[in-house]
Scaffold this motif. Sequence first.
Motif, PDB file in Angstrom:
ATOM      1  N   ASN A   4       0.890  -1.170  -0.194  1.00 56.18           N
ATOM      2  CA  ASN A   4      -0.163  -0.143   0.165  1.00 56.18           C
ATOM      3  C   ASN A   4       0.472   0.967  -0.259  1.00 56.18           C
ATOM      4  O   ASN A   4       0.238   2.671   0.456  1.00 56.18           O
ATOM      5  CB  ASN A   4      -0.962  -0.010   1.027  1.00 56.18           C
ATOM      6  CG  ASN A   4      -2.365  -0.792   1.157  1.00 56.18           C
ATOM      7  OD1 ASN A   4      -2.697  -0.807  -0.099  1.00 56.18           O
ATOM      8  ND2 ASN A   4      -2.849  -1.640   2.163  1.00 56.18           N
ATOM      9  N   LEU A  42      -9.866   2.116  -8.297  1.00 57.10           N
ATOM     10  CA  LEU A  42      -9.165   1.112  -9.266  1.00 57.10           C
ATOM     11  C   LEU A  42      -9.778   0.681 -10.509  1.00 57.10           C
ATOM     12  O   LEU A  42     -11.496   1.463 -10.055  1.00 57.10           O
ATOM     13  CB  LEU A  42      -9.051  -0.354  -8.069  1.00 57.10           C
ATOM     14  CG  LEU A  42      -8.448  -0.532  -7.018  1.00 57.10           C
ATOM     15  CD1 LEU A  42      -9.203  -1.208  -5.763  1.00 57.10           C
ATOM     16  CD2 LEU A  42      -6.969  -0.295  -7.427  1.00 57.10           C
ATOM     17  N   TYR A 160       0.872   5.012  -8.245  1.00 54.14           N
ATOM     18  CA  TYR A 160       0.249   4.566  -6.514  1.00 54.14           C
ATOM     19  C   TYR A 160      -0.287   6.193  -6.674  1.00 54.14           C
ATOM     20  O   TYR A 160      -1.705   6.374  -6.429  1.00 54.14           O
ATOM     21  CB  TYR A 160       0.920   3.546  -5.926  1.00 54.14           C
ATOM     22  CG  TYR A 160      -0.140   3.716  -5.174  1.00 54.14           C
ATOM     23  CD1 TYR A 160      -0.482   2.289  -4.831  1.00 54.14           C
ATOM     24  CD2 TYR A 160      -0.785   4.317  -3.659  1.00 54.14           C
ATOM     25  CE1 TYR A 160      -1.462   1.579  -3.800  1.00 54.14           C
ATOM     26  CE2 TYR A 160      -1.205   3.917  -2.713  1.00 54.14           C
ATOM     27  CZ  TYR A 160      -1.702   2.440  -3.282  1.00 54.14           C
ATOM     28  OH  TYR A 160      -2.457   2.239  -2.180  1.00 54.14           O
ATOM     29  N   ARG A 163      -2.518   8.082  -8.903  1.00 58.46           N
ATOM     30  CA  ARG A 163      -3.800   7.294  -9.742  1.00 58.46           C
ATOM     31  C   ARG A 163      -4.593   7.459  -8.629  1.00 58.46           C
ATOM     32  O   ARG A 163      -5.579   7.490  -8.780  1.00 58.46           O
ATOM     33  CB  ARG A 163      -3.682   6.083  -9.264  1.00 58.46           C
ATOM     34  CG  ARG A 163      -4.380   4.608  -9.471  1.00 58.46           C
ATOM     35  CD  ARG A 163      -4.105   3.216  -9.243  1.00 58.46           C
ATOM     36  NE  ARG A 163      -5.246   3.392  -7.502  1.00 58.46           N
ATOM     37  CZ  ARG A 163      -4.809   3.063  -6.946  1.00 58.46           C
ATOM     38  NH1 ARG A 163      -3.637   2.075  -7.035  1.00 58.46           N
ATOM     39  NH2 ARG A 163      -5.641   3.048  -5.381  1.00 58.46           N
ATOM     40  N   SER A 170      -1.707   7.830 -13.327  1.00 56.98           N
ATOM     41  CA  SER A 170      -0.825   6.741 -13.168  1.00 56.98           C
ATOM     42  C   SER A 170      -0.245   6.396 -13.763  1.00 56.98           C
ATOM     43  O   SER A 170       1.353   6.438 -14.009  1.00 56.98           O
ATOM     44  CB  SER A 170      -1.212   5.743 -12.615  1.00 56.98           C
ATOM     45  OG  SER A 170      -2.634   5.406 -13.854  1.00 56.98           O
ATOM     46  N   ASP A 191      -3.607  -3.314 -10.823  1.00 54.72           N
ATOM     47  CA  ASP A 191      -3.864  -2.422 -10.884  1.00 54.72           C
ATOM     48  C   ASP A 191      -3.934  -1.172 -10.003  1.00 54.72           C
ATOM     49  O   ASP A 191      -3.842   0.164 -10.412  1.00 54.72           O
ATOM     50  CB  ASP A 191      -5.700  -2.844 -10.117  1.00 54.72           C
ATOM     51  CG  ASP A 191      -6.506  -3.915 -11.090  1.00 54.72           C
ATOM     52  OD1 ASP A 191      -5.662  -3.828 -11.965  1.00 54.72           O
ATOM     53  OD2 ASP A 191      -7.299  -4.198 -10.575  1.00 54.72           O
ATOM     54  N   GLU A 192      -2.360  -1.768  -9.376  1.00 52.06           N
ATOM     55  CA  GLU A 192      -2.605  -0.568  -8.002  1.00 52.06           C
ATOM     56  C   GLU A 192      -1.804   1.148  -8.788  1.00 52.06           C
ATOM     57  O   GLU A 192      -1.592   1.860  -7.746  1.00 52.06           O
ATOM     58  CB  GLU A 192      -1.727  -0.896  -6.694  1.00 52.06           C
ATOM     59  CG  GLU A 192      -2.651  -1.294  -6.350  1.00 52.06           C
ATOM     60  CD  GLU A 192      -3.030  -2.751  -6.468  1.00 52.06           C
ATOM     61  OE1 GLU A 192      -2.465  -2.828  -7.510  1.00 52.06           O
ATOM     62  OE2 GLU A 192      -4.073  -2.968  -5.965  1.00 52.06           O
ATOM     63  N   TYR A 193      -0.911   0.378  -9.733  1.00 55.02           N
ATOM     64  CA  TYR A 193       0.330   1.334 -10.408  1.00 55.02           C
ATOM     65  C   TYR A 193       0.659   0.334 -12.136  1.00 55.02           C
ATOM     66  O   TYR A 193      -0.165  -0.238 -12.698  1.00 55.02           O
ATOM     67  CB  TYR A 193       1.673   1.816  -9.473  1.00 55.02           C
ATOM     68  CG  TYR A 193       1.879   0.371  -9.508  1.00 55.02           C
ATOM     69  CD1 TYR A 193       3.489  -0.430  -9.880  1.00 55.02           C
ATOM     70  CD2 TYR A 193       2.379   0.225  -7.819  1.00 55.02           C
ATOM     71  CE1 TYR A 193       3.604  -1.748 -10.110  1.00 55.02           C
ATOM     72  CE2 TYR A 193       2.892  -1.392  -7.488  1.00 55.02           C
ATOM     73  CZ  TYR A 193       3.341  -1.965  -8.447  1.00 55.02           C
ATOM     74  OH  TYR A 193       4.341  -3.124  -8.231  1.00 55.02           O
TER      75      TYR A 193
END
Length: 361
Positions: A4, A42, A160, A163, A170, A191-193
Amino acid sequence: MSGNFIGKPIPKNEEAQKGTVAWRSPSNIALVKYWGKHGRQLPRNPSLSFSLSNAHTDTQVSYTTRQDATETASLNFLFEGKKNIAFESRIQKFLDSIIANFPFLKNVDLEIKSQNSFPHSSGIASSASSMSALALCLTDIEYELAGKERDDSFFHKASYISRLGSGSASRSVYKDFCVWGTTSLDNKYADEYAVPLDKVHPIFEGLHDDILIVSSVEKSVSSSAGHQLMEDHPFAEVRYAEAGRKLIALAKHIAKGEVEAFGKIVEEEALSLHALMMCSDPSYVLMEPASLQIINQIRKFRKETGTPIFFTLDAGPNVHVIYPDNAQKKARMFVESKLLDHCEDGRHIFDIMGEGPQKIT
Ligand code: PMV
């Protein structure tokens, strides 16, 4: 660093630390569109874009650390040299939302100055360049305070954080093409970055994006509202699956230098995005008659001359004319002689695939 991207608080230190960092970050144009989101920003489907060069934001962040912590970030914000209350409160909210990711924000006074290379009311979305420029500055400060060198995880974290400010941002922290969102193309995509697309045929180097400003009027339906409308959209599941499939096909065409097949997908994607808007509930149309005239002329010119010239659209009426560098002479002549007449006061930005963000200070 955890998944995270939670940073460490600044160490207790008698001496206040001061510093200034500045980054120039580009806008990007999506070829496979992100449209629909869930959770904390996301994506419902993976997207693929390339970073631009001339459309960018310069952001400078000066910080002074202090011992006593505050619950919200302490901010003074100037946009293009002037106080801008609307932008400041948006940034304040954003900073407060990422305090867990950047605990140092509780112990600094910030002065942020930002400016775009393109006019604010040009109909060109500035969220990708502005949010990524800010995220790069904040990540840079975190690394500076921790005495760390910039590495791959620096850009993962900057992407991240970008985003969280704006999904498409992102993808602005890298040069050339990049992918945001999980895809079976490769398990490095997340999906996070966003992550750069590594297999690119030389024909796509220096890809052009002539941005034709059909209208600079603010959109009747924002991107956030558009993402929201995907939640109950009758074609949502089909769309997400299609976008995933098209991304894999497009990445293969980019790797192999298959320009015609590349252009076919790019145009299908642009029209799919607008078709989704037209059959949302409520339905809406963001294209203008001039957008369609430009599209028709591009298709006609391509058919008649065999020039590899294509279009894409963002969530708005402006048309992005995409062509490889080896078609520049013919394509530019066509754009200048036939398409600029459809633009609002002839407004346009001739842009090109860029080198990605640059640290200015
Ligand atoms: O980043 P947002 O929330 O403004 O969404 C952008 C969505 C599109 O520009 C339409 C497509 C994309 O992938 O950039």
